[in-house]
Design an enzyme around this catalytic site. Structure first.
Site, PDB file in Angstrom:
ATOM      1  N   CYS A 299       1.351  -5.555   6.482  1.00  0.00           N
ATOM      2  CA  CYS A 299       1.190  -4.406   7.368  1.00  0.00           C
ATOM      3  C   CYS A 299       1.803  -4.682   8.729  1.00  0.00           C
ATOM      4  CB  CYS A 299      -0.279  -4.082   7.555  1.00  0.00           C
ATOM      5  SG  CYS A 299      -1.208  -4.064   6.022  1.00  0.00           S
TER       6      CYS A 299
ATOM      7  N   CYS B 289       0.807  -1.227   0.000  1.00  0.00           N
ATOM      8  CA  CYS B 289       0.000   0.000   0.000  1.00  0.00           C
ATOM      9  C   CYS B 289       0.830   1.261   0.000  1.00  0.00           C
ATOM     10  CB  CYS B 289      -0.933   0.017   1.198  1.00  0.00           C
ATOM     11  SG  CYS B 289      -0.031   0.057   2.762  1.00  0.00           S
TER      12      CYS B 289
HETATM   13  S1  FES Z   1      -7.473   1.222   3.598  1.00  0.00           S
HETATM   14 FE1  FES Z   1      -5.623   2.182   3.058  1.00  0.00          FE
HETATM   15  S2  FES Z   1      -4.141   0.583   3.019  1.00  0.00           S
HETATM   16 FE2  FES Z   1      -6.028  -0.407   3.577  1.00  0.00          FE
END
Ligand code: FES
Lengths: 121, 121
Positions: free
Chosen positions: B102, B33
């Site tokens: 993440c 992301c």
């Molecule tokens: S909503 Fe932005 S990276 Fe998942």
């Protein structure tokens, strides 16, 4: 870089949570990261009297949702339906292009919540 | 679903920010992301006396960073270096597999901050 307005709404998000006994709920998923966004609304005489959002998404998702809820509160359903992804980005003085997937979630969820309300009534 | 511990660290993240006058700083980016994670540390006699994180990433990134800083604080550099991505996930009672990108950011940024400190001294 993120604008001051984005940082403000990220650090101090408005209208986080879910409204009690909602009249409409909209949920959308981010196809890139899998994160969810949920918007719930209270409606009285065609006006959105209360609105809250919930997400486990990133800062861009949080900041845009905070802004969307601010924009939609007090508006009629017809007005709120016209709040576009671009309106939200503009109000925040811009968003990084690669975060558009994240920043579109809130407006989409709002539109789904209105749709949900209309279906029920 | 997210565990109770993940939700707790997401809603009430510990050690958010940057330490003043840091002895080491580590930054990593999420390849999926594009979000960034930064960890800064204060070191005294080989012990991490203070540690903070900053991110614009999602709930999983925030929760794992909060946990990593809690785990690392008070540890020696050698101990902190051994904190693995898996240790953090275990301490949080698990994380959704698709959010691993993440949730790896924080441990990686901690290791980079230690590396940065060692390079300087
Ligand atoms: S909503 Fe932005 S990276 Fe998942």
């Amino acid at each position: 870089g993120y604008t001051e307005k984005v940082m403000d709404h990220f650090m101090h998000p408005r209208n986080v949570g879910a409204v009690a006994d909602p009249d409409g709920v909209g949920q959308v998923g981010n196809p890139v990261c899998g994160d969810l966004m949920e918007v719930s609304i209270k409606v009285e005489k065609d006006v959105i009297t209360d609105i809250k959002f919930k997400t486990f998404g990133c800062g861009s998702a949080i900041a845009t949702a905070s802004m969307v809820t601010e924009l939609a509160k007090g508006k009629t359903l017809d007005e709120a339906e016209k709040i576009s992804r671009q309106d939200v980005a503009d109000e925040l003085d811009g968003l990084p292009p690669r975060k558009m997937h994240c920043s579109n979630l809130a407006a989409d969820a709002l539109h789904k919540a209105i749709e949900d309300y209309r279906k029920k009534t």
